[in-house]
Scaffold this motif. Structure first.
Motif, PDB file in Angstrom:
ATOM      1  N   LYS A   4       0.842  -1.188   0.000  1.00 39.54           N
ATOM      2  CA  LYS A   4       0.000   0.000   0.000  1.00 39.54           C
ATOM      3  C   LYS A   4       0.877   1.237   0.000  1.00 39.54           C
ATOM      4  CE  LYS A   4      -3.346   1.828   3.225  1.00 39.54           C
ATOM      5  NZ  LYS A   4      -4.308   1.433   4.238  1.00 39.54           N
ATOM      6  N   GLY A   5       0.457   2.258  -0.743  1.00 39.88           N
ATOM      7  CA  GLY A   5       1.163   3.534  -0.772  1.00 39.88           C
ATOM      8  C   GLY A   5       0.169   4.669  -0.645  1.00 39.88           C
ATOM      9  N   ASN A   6       0.571   5.730   0.042  1.00 38.83           N
ATOM     10  CA  ASN A   6      -0.299   6.893   0.258  1.00 38.83           C
ATOM     11  C   ASN A   6       0.436   8.164  -0.128  1.00 38.83           C
ATOM     12  OD1 ASN A   6      -2.727   5.739   1.754  1.00 38.83           O
ATOM     13  ND2 ASN A   6      -1.009   4.947   2.937  1.00 38.83           N
ATOM     14  N   LEU A   7      -0.320   9.110  -0.641  1.00 45.04           N
ATOM     15  CA  LEU A   7       0.221  10.414  -1.012  1.00 45.04           C
ATOM     16  C   LEU A   7      -0.864  11.447  -0.774  1.00 45.04           C
ATOM     17  CD1 LEU A   7       2.571  12.008  -2.443  1.00 45.04           C
ATOM     18  CD2 LEU A   7       1.307  11.615  -4.579  1.00 45.04           C
ATOM     19  N   THR A   8      -0.491  12.566  -0.173  1.00 42.54           N
ATOM     20  CA  THR A   8      -1.395  13.713  -0.024  1.00 42.54           C
ATOM     21  C   THR A   8      -0.741  14.890  -0.715  1.00 42.54           C
ATOM     22  OG1 THR A   8      -2.266  12.890   2.076  1.00 42.54           O
ATOM     23  CG2 THR A   8      -2.579  15.234   1.612  1.00 42.54           C
ATOM     24  N   VAL A   9      -1.500  15.529  -1.605  1.00 48.52           N
ATOM     25  CA  VAL A   9      -0.981  16.667  -2.367  1.00 48.52           C
ATOM     26  C   VAL A   9      -2.009  17.779  -2.362  1.00 48.52           C
ATOM     27  CG1 VAL A   9       0.495  15.261  -3.871  1.00 48.52           C
ATOM     28  CG2 VAL A   9      -1.857  15.745  -4.556  1.00 48.52           C
ATOM     29  N   LYS A  10      -1.551  18.971  -2.716  1.00 46.24           N
ATOM     30  CA  LYS A  10      -2.489  20.081  -2.844  1.00 46.24           C
ATOM     31  C   LYS A  10      -3.218  19.966  -4.178  1.00 46.24           C
ATOM     32  CE  LYS A  10       1.062  23.246  -4.520  1.00 46.24           C
ATOM     33  NZ  LYS A  10       1.664  24.560  -4.371  1.00 46.24           N
ATOM     34  N   VAL A  19       2.880  13.717  -9.328  1.00 48.89           N
ATOM     35  CA  VAL A  19       1.930  12.686  -8.904  1.00 48.89           C
ATOM     36  C   VAL A  19       2.086  11.441  -9.782  1.00 48.89           C
ATOM     37  CG1 VAL A  19      -0.536  12.140  -8.711  1.00 48.89           C
ATOM     38  CG2 VAL A  19       0.315  14.346  -7.911  1.00 48.89           C
ATOM     39  N   LEU A  20       2.230  11.644 -11.088  1.00 44.31           N
ATOM     40  CA  LEU A  20       2.416  10.512 -11.999  1.00 44.31           C
ATOM     41  C   LEU A  20       3.759   9.822 -11.779  1.00 44.31           C
ATOM     42  CD1 LEU A  20       0.902  11.990 -15.276  1.00 44.31           C
ATOM     43  CD2 LEU A  20      -0.137  10.320 -13.722  1.00 44.31           C
ATOM     44  N   GLN A  21       4.793  10.595 -11.441  1.00 39.05           N
ATOM     45  CA  GLN A  21       6.093   9.991 -11.121  1.00 39.05           C
ATOM     46  C   GLN A  21       5.994   9.155  -9.856  1.00 39.05           C
ATOM     47  OE1 GLN A  21       8.729  13.369 -11.037  1.00 39.05           O
ATOM     48  NE2 GLN A  21       8.836  13.502 -13.269  1.00 39.05           N
ATOM     49  N   TRP A  22       5.233   9.614  -8.865  1.00 40.83           N
ATOM     50  CA  TRP A  22       5.018   8.837  -7.648  1.00 40.83           C
ATOM     51  C   TRP A  22       4.321   7.515  -7.993  1.00 40.83           C
ATOM     52  CZ3 TRP A  22       0.213   7.534  -5.448  1.00 40.83           C
ATOM     53  CH2 TRP A  22       0.288   6.890  -4.212  1.00 40.83           C
ATOM     54  N   PHE A  23       3.305   7.575  -8.870  1.00 44.82           N
ATOM     55  CA  PHE A  23       2.606   6.374  -9.329  1.00 44.82           C
ATOM     56  C   PHE A  23       3.590   5.408  -9.993  1.00 44.82           C
ATOM     57  CE2 PHE A  23       0.292   3.981 -12.563  1.00 44.82           C
ATOM     58  CZ  PHE A  23      -0.777   3.483 -11.849  1.00 44.82           C
ATOM     59  N   ASP A  24       4.418   5.936 -10.901  1.00 45.95           N
ATOM     60  CA  ASP A  24       5.416   5.102 -11.589  1.00 45.95           C
ATOM     61  C   ASP A  24       6.392   4.457 -10.604  1.00 45.95           C
ATOM     62  OD1 ASP A  24       4.474   5.494 -14.205  1.00 45.95           O
ATOM     63  OD2 ASP A  24       5.786   7.224 -14.540  1.00 45.95           O
ATOM     64  N   ARG A  25       6.890   5.238  -9.643  1.00 46.67           N
ATOM     65  CA  ARG A  25       7.844   4.709  -8.654  1.00 46.67           C
ATOM     66  C   ARG A  25       7.208   3.579  -7.841  1.00 46.67           C
ATOM     67  NH1 ARG A  25       9.179  10.016  -7.983  1.00 46.67           N
ATOM     68  NH2 ARG A  25       7.948  10.202  -6.086  1.00 46.67           N
TER      69      ARG A  25
END
Length: 140
Positions: A4-10, A19-25
């Motif tokens: 599981k991975g979580n990200l909070t952004v503005k 955000v897409l780079q985080w998804f790819d990583r």
């Protein structure tokens, strides 16, 4: 659940690439668990892109850019789940007419696209007054 991975952004489209780079990583770090995705990877990434973009452009249209968008990726044995939470007004995307081939219409293409690229899409109001877009890609 395997990972599981979580990200909070503005709420800001200028960070879409991040955000897409985080998804790819996340997916690259778990490539052995997601090997079954294969050529479907680009499609699920596009659905994720559309979901995030819709949260910014539509759900948070009249909210400050600091309004958070929470994202969760979950890998299960048989599926990849994407959840995107927004703080917009409740909305039922099922009321959008499906685009007819050869006819132009304003809006609704993103929802249509997400339904075509995933196995399950839902957009639900949560008890905490947020909305959650859920995108699920099943292992075949």
């Amino acid at each position: 659940m395997l990972q599981k991975g979580n990200l909070t952004v503005k709420s800001d489209l200028t960070i879409l690439n991040q955000v897409l780079q985080w998804f790819d990583r996340f997916c690259f770090q778990n490539k052995s668990k997601l090997a079954w995705l294969g050529k479907e990877y680009d499609g699920i990434k596009l659905a994720f892109d559309e979901g995030f973009t819709n949260a910014v452009r539509h759900a948070h249209k009249n909210l400050p850019p600091e309004t958070p968008i929470d994202i969760e990726l979950s890998i299960w044995e048989d599926r990849l789940e994407i959840r995107i939470w927004d703080k917009g007004k409740p909305f039922n995307p099922d009321t959008l007419p499906e685009p007819e081939p050869g006819k132009l219409q304003e809006g609704g293409y993103g929802w249509f696209l997400m339904r075509r690229l995933t196995d399950r899409v839902s957009y639900e109001r949560c008890a905490d007054s947020r909305n959650c877009l859920i995108l699920i890609k099943q292992k075949d």
